[in-house]
Design a protein around this motif. Structure first.
Motif: not given
Length: 153
Positions: A145-146, A14-16, A149-151
């Motif tokens: 989902n992440v 996710i961070n990457s 939500r974060l596109k």
């Protein structure tokens, strides 16, 4: 055992992805480097999770405090010295690029002028994401989902 390694791998993906997305908006090269660092860490977490949970490596010990931890960021070394001898399956593209991805751990943070190509980052993220979902299929819904939500897709 070591389930938090999988959670950390998920967070690394996710961070990457988020850093890469922010780079594409701002064009700040350091964000590509941040993305590279996080995906290298993701590979490291996935590899170490599989090693520590391998009965050949830990001699059947099911106690996190008894398993000998490995203090290395070198993906190539981890694969050659621990995964291959213990029959741990690692994605072929990761094996082929282990030295490159290992370099991202330090160079992305310390080497002035360091820059990773976007297509290399996207490929590495894809490898990590697929591998994580092979190891922990239940993360698919959470990751979807992440991403939504974060596109991040």
């Amino acid at each position: 055992m070591y389930e938090y390694y999988l959670t950390n791998a998920l967070v690394g993906i996710i961070n990457s992805k988020q850093a890469l997305k922010n780079y594409q908006i701002t064009k700040l090269k350091s964000l590509k480097n941040t993305s590279a660092y996080h995906i290298q860490q993701t590979f490291e977490y996935l590899i170490k999770y599989l090693i520590y949970n391998n009965t050949n490596y830990n001699n059947g010990i099911n106690n996190e405090t008894s398993v000998k931890q490995i203090f290395s960021h070198n993906l190539d070394l981890l694969i050659k010295n621990f995964c291959i001898p213990n029959n741990i399956i690692v994605p072929r593209l990761l094996i082929n690029n282990a030295k490159l991805y290992t370099s991202w751990e330090a160079e992305s943070r310390y080497r002035i002028g360091f820059s990773v190509r976007i297509n290399s980052l996207k490929k590495a993220i894809s490898i990590a994401e697929k591998w994580l979902l092979e190891i922990k299929p239940l993360f698919k819904l959470k990751l979807n989902n992440v991403n939504k939500r974060l596109k991040l897709n």
